[in-house]
Design a protein around this motif. Structure first.
Motif, PDB file in Angstrom:
ATOM      1  N   PHE A 147     -94.587-134.287  27.326  1.00 33.05           N
ATOM      2  CA  PHE A 147     -93.853-134.449  26.079  1.00 33.05           C
ATOM      3  C   PHE A 147     -93.004-133.206  25.826  1.00 33.05           C
ATOM      4  CE2 PHE A 147     -97.796-136.911  25.696  1.00 33.05           C
ATOM      5  CZ  PHE A 147     -97.253-138.178  25.552  1.00 33.05           C
ATOM      6  N   ASP A 148     -91.722-133.320  26.134  1.00 35.58           N
ATOM      7  CA  ASP A 148     -90.803-132.189  26.001  1.00 35.58           C
ATOM      8  C   ASP A 148     -90.710-131.671  24.573  1.00 35.58           C
ATOM      9  OD1 ASP A 148     -90.294-132.404  28.674  1.00 35.58           O
ATOM     10  OD2 ASP A 148     -88.366-133.425  28.437  1.00 35.58           O
ATOM     11  N   SER A 149     -90.903-132.537  23.601  1.00 37.33           N
ATOM     12  CA  SER A 149     -90.766-132.120  22.207  1.00 37.33           C
ATOM     13  C   SER A 149     -91.885-131.176  21.772  1.00 37.33           C
ATOM     14  CB  SER A 149     -90.737-133.338  21.289  1.00 37.33           C
ATOM     15  OG  SER A 149     -91.951-134.066  21.408  1.00 37.33           O
ATOM     16  N   ILE A 150     -92.983-131.140  22.493  1.00 39.24           N
ATOM     17  CA  ILE A 150     -94.096-130.272  22.100  1.00 39.24           C
ATOM     18  C   ILE A 150     -93.935-128.887  22.709  1.00 39.24           C
ATOM     19  CG2 ILE A 150     -96.590-129.923  22.270  1.00 39.24           C
ATOM     20  CD1 ILE A 150     -96.891-132.942  22.100  1.00 39.24           C
ATOM     21  N   ALA A 151     -93.871-128.811  24.016  1.00 42.58           N
ATOM     22  CA  ALA A 151     -93.824-127.511  24.671  1.00 42.58           C
ATOM     23  C   ALA A 151     -92.661-127.357  25.627  1.00 42.58           C
ATOM     24  CB  ALA A 151     -95.131-127.249  25.414  1.00 42.58           C
ATOM     25  N   GLY A 152     -91.702-128.262  25.608  1.00 40.53           N
ATOM     26  CA  GLY A 152     -90.528-128.113  26.448  1.00 40.53           C
ATOM     27  C   GLY A 152     -90.667-128.640  27.854  1.00 40.53           C
ATOM     28  N   GLY A 153     -91.742-129.333  28.156  1.00 41.08           N
ATOM     29  CA  GLY A 153     -91.912-129.893  29.494  1.00 41.08           C
ATOM     30  C   GLY A 153     -92.184-128.816  30.531  1.00 41.08           C
ATOM     31  N   TYR A 154     -91.734-129.048  31.761  1.00 49.76           N
ATOM     32  CA  TYR A 154     -91.998-128.120  32.863  1.00 49.76           C
ATOM     33  C   TYR A 154     -91.269-126.791  32.687  1.00 49.76           C
ATOM     34  CZ  TYR A 154     -94.471-131.624  35.541  1.00 49.76           C
ATOM     35  OH  TYR A 154     -95.393-132.535  35.960  1.00 49.76           O
ATOM     36  N   SER A 155     -90.143-126.808  31.999  1.00 52.83           N
ATOM     37  CA  SER A 155     -89.365-125.581  31.823  1.00 52.83           C
ATOM     38  C   SER A 155     -89.826-124.752  30.637  1.00 52.83           C
ATOM     39  CB  SER A 155     -87.886-125.921  31.634  1.00 52.83           C
ATOM     40  OG  SER A 155     -87.411-126.609  32.762  1.00 52.83           O
ATOM     41  N   GLY A 156     -90.622-125.314  29.771  1.00 53.86           N
ATOM     42  CA  GLY A 156     -91.051-124.605  28.577  1.00 53.86           C
ATOM     43  C   GLY A 156     -89.918-124.529  27.566  1.00 53.86           C
ATOM     44  N   PHE A 157     -90.022-123.643  26.616  1.00 58.04           N
ATOM     45  CA  PHE A 157     -88.956-123.445  25.646  1.00 58.04           C
ATOM     46  C   PHE A 157     -88.797-121.960  25.394  1.00 58.04           C
ATOM     47  CE2 PHE A 157     -92.803-123.970  23.158  1.00 58.04           C
ATOM     48  CZ  PHE A 157     -92.712-123.007  22.173  1.00 58.04           C
ATOM     49  N   THR A 158     -87.634-121.585  24.926  1.00 59.79           N
ATOM     50  CA  THR A 158     -87.369-120.167  24.696  1.00 59.79           C
ATOM     51  C   THR A 158     -87.583-119.827  23.229  1.00 59.79           C
ATOM     52  OG1 THR A 158     -85.032-120.612  24.311  1.00 59.79           O
ATOM     53  CG2 THR A 158     -85.686-120.040  26.553  1.00 59.79           C
ATOM     54  N   VAL A 159     -87.923-118.589  23.011  1.00 59.89           N
ATOM     55  CA  VAL A 159     -88.117-118.068  21.660  1.00 59.89           C
ATOM     56  C   VAL A 159     -87.223-116.846  21.540  1.00 59.89           C
ATOM     57  CG1 VAL A 159     -89.793-117.088  20.041  1.00 59.89           C
ATOM     58  CG2 VAL A 159     -90.491-118.884  21.613  1.00 59.89           C
ATOM     59  N   GLU A 160     -86.508-116.780  20.450  1.00 63.23           N
ATOM     60  CA  GLU A 160     -85.683-115.598  20.197  1.00 63.23           C
ATOM     61  C   GLU A 160     -86.570-114.364  20.096  1.00 63.23           C
ATOM     62  OE1 GLU A 160     -82.332-115.305  20.005  1.00 63.23           O
ATOM     63  OE2 GLU A 160     -82.287-117.374  20.676  1.00 63.23           O
ATOM     64  N   ALA A 161     -85.970-113.213  20.334  1.00 64.52           N
ATOM     65  CA  ALA A 161     -86.725-111.975  20.197  1.00 64.52           C
ATOM     66  C   ALA A 161     -87.273-111.884  18.777  1.00 64.52           C
ATOM     67  CB  ALA A 161     -85.836-110.773  20.488  1.00 64.52           C
ATOM     68  N   PRO A 162     -88.554-111.607  18.632  1.00 62.64           N
ATOM     69  CA  PRO A 162     -89.153-111.637  17.301  1.00 62.64           C
ATOM     70  C   PRO A 162     -88.628-110.526  16.396  1.00 62.64           C
ATOM     71  CG  PRO A 162     -90.724-110.855  18.913  1.00 62.64           C
ATOM     72  CD  PRO A 162     -89.521-111.286  19.668  1.00 62.64           C
ATOM     73  N   VAL A 163     -88.522-110.844  15.129  1.00 64.85           N
ATOM     74  CA  VAL A 163     -88.119-109.884  14.103  1.00 64.85           C
ATOM     75  C   VAL A 163     -89.306-109.711  13.174  1.00 64.85           C
ATOM     76  CG1 VAL A 163     -86.533-109.424  12.216  1.00 64.85           C
ATOM     77  CG2 VAL A 163     -85.719-110.600  14.255  1.00 64.85           C
ATOM     78  N   PHE A 164     -89.911-108.552  13.206  1.00 60.76           N
ATOM     79  CA  PHE A 164     -91.061-108.272  12.358  1.00 60.76           C
ATOM     80  C   PHE A 164     -90.567-107.782  11.006  1.00 60.76           C
ATOM     81  CE2 PHE A 164     -92.598-107.926  16.670  1.00 60.76           C
ATOM     82  CZ  PHE A 164     -93.772-108.642  16.612  1.00 60.76           C
ATOM     83  N   LEU A 165     -90.735-108.591   9.986  1.00 54.47           N
ATOM     84  CA  LEU A 165     -90.249-108.237   8.661  1.00 54.47           C
ATOM     85  C   LEU A 165     -90.973-107.021   8.101  1.00 54.47           C
ATOM     86  CD1 LEU A 165     -89.849-111.795   7.119  1.00 54.47           C
ATOM     87  CD2 LEU A 165     -88.114-110.357   8.174  1.00 54.47           C
ATOM     88  N   LEU A 166     -92.243-106.897   8.411  1.00 54.09           N
ATOM     89  CA  LEU A 166     -93.015-105.767   7.900  1.00 54.09           C
ATOM     90  C   LEU A 166     -92.629-104.448   8.563  1.00 54.09           C
ATOM     91  CD1 LEU A 166     -96.550-107.384   7.650  1.00 54.09           C
ATOM     92  CD2 LEU A 166     -94.922-106.970   5.805  1.00 54.09           C
ATOM     93  N   LEU A 167     -91.941-104.525   9.700  1.00 50.26           N
ATOM     94  CA  LEU A 167     -91.573-103.313  10.427  1.00 50.26           C
ATOM     95  C   LEU A 167     -90.085-103.001  10.349  1.00 50.26           C
ATOM     96  CD1 LEU A 167     -93.757-103.797  13.619  1.00 50.26           C
ATOM     97  CD2 LEU A 167     -94.262-102.446  11.604  1.00 50.26           C
ATOM     98  N   GLY A 168     -89.390-103.579   9.406  1.00 51.05           N
ATOM     99  CA  GLY A 168     -88.009-103.192   9.220  1.00 51.05           C
ATOM    100  C   GLY A 168     -86.968-104.238   9.565  1.00 51.05           C
ATOM    101  N   GLY A 169     -87.365-105.452   9.802  1.00 52.71           N
ATOM    102  CA  GLY A 169     -86.383-106.510  10.034  1.00 52.71           C
ATOM    103  C   GLY A 169     -85.708-106.438  11.382  1.00 52.71           C
ATOM    104  N   SER A 170     -84.384-106.505  11.390  1.00 53.73           N
ATOM    105  CA  SER A 170     -83.631-106.639  12.633  1.00 53.73           C
ATOM    106  C   SER A 170     -83.743-105.416  13.541  1.00 53.73           C
ATOM    107  CB  SER A 170     -82.164-106.914  12.324  1.00 53.73           C
ATOM    108  OG  SER A 170     -81.614-105.821  11.624  1.00 53.73           O
ATOM    109  N   GLU A 171     -84.084-104.274  13.004  1.00 55.06           N
ATOM    110  CA  GLU A 171     -84.193-103.075  13.836  1.00 55.06           C
ATOM    111  C   GLU A 171     -85.494-103.037  14.635  1.00 55.06           C
ATOM    112  OE1 GLU A 171     -83.935-100.369  10.699  1.00 55.06           O
ATOM    113  OE2 GLU A 171     -81.860-100.857  10.272  1.00 55.06           O
ATOM    114  N   SER A 172     -86.379-103.971  14.389  1.00 53.05           N
ATOM    115  CA  SER A 172     -87.676-103.959  15.058  1.00 53.05           C
ATOM    116  C   SER A 172     -87.719-104.836  16.305  1.00 53.05           C
ATOM    117  CB  SER A 172     -88.763-104.404  14.081  1.00 53.05           C
ATOM    118  OG  SER A 172     -88.533-105.727  13.690  1.00 53.05           O
ATOM    119  N   ARG A 173     -86.559-105.145  16.884  1.00 55.15           N
ATOM    120  CA  ARG A 173     -86.527-106.008  18.065  1.00 55.15           C
ATOM    121  C   ARG A 173     -86.611-105.219  19.367  1.00 55.15           C
ATOM    122  NH1 ARG A 173     -82.104-110.650  16.995  1.00 55.15           N
ATOM    123  NH2 ARG A 173     -83.774-112.120  16.798  1.00 55.15           N
ATOM    124  N   THR A 174     -87.021-104.009  19.332  1.00 55.09           N
ATOM    125  CA  THR A 174     -87.034-103.172  20.520  1.00 55.09           C
ATOM    126  C   THR A 174     -88.307-103.411  21.338  1.00 55.09           C
ATOM    127  OG1 THR A 174     -88.143-101.354  19.392  1.00 55.09           O
ATOM    128  CG2 THR A 174     -85.733-101.406  19.287  1.00 55.09           C
TER     129      THR A 174
END
Length: 192
Positions: A147-174
């Motif tokens: 079921f591709d809608s759950i986990a993207g099938g064999y290829s999986g799915f991508t997730v954007e680089a996480p932004v930790f709000l508690l650690l400063g927002g967009s600057e915490s993507r390092t």
């Protein structure tokens, strides 16, 4: 009773000896934690990526140690609940939910799934328990890949680089921030 501390209190305080000094495993763990923090500031991006993966799989290894080392139960289903948490967290992050909330929610969903599985298998022992663990992993593998809608099938799915709000927002993507968060989760898993 020895030195004002009875045996029950002594079991509850394994980190401190009867003379009030820290035990060798606690000193070793603190030394390794300080070395890992210092290493974070001299490592490059790829090394931080590898160190972050070590923290993630170290947390999984602590769970395996609890199930196999302390209880003596051969649990194959731990990776299934790790996968459930990863899918839930990834989908929530892609839906715009904050990383902190998605991590907490993923842990709760994994805990609920493990509790449901545990309620079904509480009376099983030895081989039967191990086989049900393999079965749940196989079922989830089939669901994730089919079921591709759950986990993207064999290829999986991508997730954007996480932004930790508690650690400063967009600057915490390092990579440094991701490593320090992973190290924190690993340390909390070790303590807990």
């Amino acid at each position: 009773m020895r030195g004002g501390i009875d045996q029950k209190q002594e079991r509850l305080m394994p980190a401190v000896g009867s003379d009030g000094a820290f035990s060798a495993p606690v000193i070793l763990a603190l030394t390794l934690l300080l070395a890992a923090i210092a290493l974070a500031f001299v490592a490059d991006g790829y090394q931080l990526y590898v160190l972050t993966l070590i923290c993630v799989y170290g947390t999984v290894a602590i769970g395996l140690n609890i199930s196999l080392g302390w209880t003596g139960m051969l649990v194959f289903s731990g990776s299934a609940f790790f996968g459930i948490g990863a899918v839930v967290s990834g989908r929530l992050i892609n839906a715009g939910i904050s990383v902190e909330l998605s991590m907490i929610t993923a842990g709760v969903v994994g805990l609920l799934a493990a509790g449901f599985y545990g309620a079904l298998t509480v009376r099983l022992s030895r081989y039967y328990f191990a086989v049900t663990g393999i079965a749940i992993m196989s079922i989830l593998n089939f669901v994730y890949r089919t079921f591709d809608s759950i986990a993207g099938g064999y290829s999986g799915f991508t997730v954007e680089a996480p932004v930790f709000l508690l650690l400063g927002g967009s600057e915490s993507r390092t990579p440094l921030t991701l490593y320090l968060v992973g190290l924190t989760v690993l340390a909390l898993s070790y303590i807990g």
